[in-house]
Scaffold this active site. Sequence first.
Site, PDB file in Angstrom:
ATOM      1  N   HIS A 171       0.820  -1.213   0.000  1.00  0.00           N
ATOM      2  CA  HIS A 171       0.000   0.000   0.000  1.00  0.00           C
ATOM      3  C   HIS A 171       0.855   1.265   0.000  1.00  0.00           C
ATOM      4  O   HIS A 171       0.403   2.317   0.437  1.00  0.00           O
ATOM      5  CB  HIS A 171      -0.955  -0.003   1.205  1.00  0.00           C
ATOM      6  CG  HIS A 171      -2.021  -1.052   1.108  1.00  0.00           C
ATOM      7  ND1 HIS A 171      -2.605  -1.636   2.209  1.00  0.00           N
ATOM      8  CD2 HIS A 171      -2.603  -1.629   0.029  1.00  0.00           C
ATOM      9  CE1 HIS A 171      -3.505  -2.530   1.797  1.00  0.00           C
ATOM     10  NE2 HIS A 171      -3.525  -2.545   0.487  1.00  0.00           N
ATOM     11  N   THR A 205      -2.895  -8.997  10.592  1.00  0.00           N
ATOM     12  CA  THR A 205      -3.797  -8.451   9.585  1.00  0.00           C
ATOM     13  C   THR A 205      -5.195  -9.034   9.760  1.00  0.00           C
ATOM     14  O   THR A 205      -5.350 -10.220  10.006  1.00  0.00           O
ATOM     15  CB  THR A 205      -3.301  -8.679   8.137  1.00  0.00           C
ATOM     16  OG1 THR A 205      -4.307  -8.220   7.221  1.00  0.00           O
ATOM     17  CG2 THR A 205      -2.978 -10.124   7.848  1.00  0.00           C
TER      18      THR A 205
END
Length: 245
Positions: free
Chosen positions: A120, A189
């Site tokens: 990201h 995550t």
Amino acid sequence: MKELIRRAAEDLAAAGNVAALTGAGISIESGIPPFRGKGGLWERFDPMEFAHIDALMRDPAKVWKVLVREMKEIVDRAKPNDGHKGLAKLEARDRLKTIITQNIDGLHQAAGNTDVIEYHGTFAWQRCMDCHKKYESRKVDISEIPPRCDCGGILRPDAVFFGETIPAKAMWRSRQAAVDCDLMLVVGTSAVVQPAAMIPVIAKDNGAKIIEINPERTPLTDEISDYLIMGEAGEVINRIVAAMD
Ligand code: NAD
Ligand code: ZN
């Protein structure tokens, strides 16, 4: 948990090619809040209002004031914790090759890992929305918001906002790392942000063993993961590294 720590140490010792996928959870112990869950940023902000590319394009100053300035200040100060340091030790011992991280904080590189795919992008760099020149975040003066490039253009984090595509190279390289590994550690995550959440599925599909480290269950648990070590990244990774000695 002791039994699972021993199992993970054995699996790591036996694996030929290990990759890790990390998320916001591994950086919580460094003082960086996650998006979801307790203390998460989404308790305070509407993501579509502040982390969507349309919001940034429409009103960069507003997005800077509410989300980007705070994240930049936190990331500028943050230091790697035992979780990051443990993964760096695994690389130093030739037990971990590639980290695919969804985090934008640069802490894996700060800990010493050399093969980090920033899925990201990163907040450690800002880029000009006009000429694309990049500036190291720490050196960007934010006494005026939004900060500007030498050319007068507005600076934005060199990170992926909602509604933007994943950088092609990161996408391609992480897919390759997932195909190549025979063991994947999935650390901190929630595995709900796509397409990142597909990475362990690709690894599994190509025969890899998947070990999750997370204090909570995720959609991968029992479906994709071989086992979940329920706990905080720093402590769990420390104990695995110690068990390998
Ligand atoms: P998330 O916020 O959706 O989920 C965090 C996960 O971490 C949860 O599953 C939670 O149970 C787990 N967790 C909480 N404490 C933990 C600990 N001590 N050790 C291990 N795990 C712990 O995070 P995500 O899945 O990475 O997805 C959110 C997106 O937010 C990412 O794509 C990323 O780009 C961005 N983000 C990054 C940062 C950062 O760079 N540090 C911070 C916030 C958000
Ligand atoms: Zn510029």
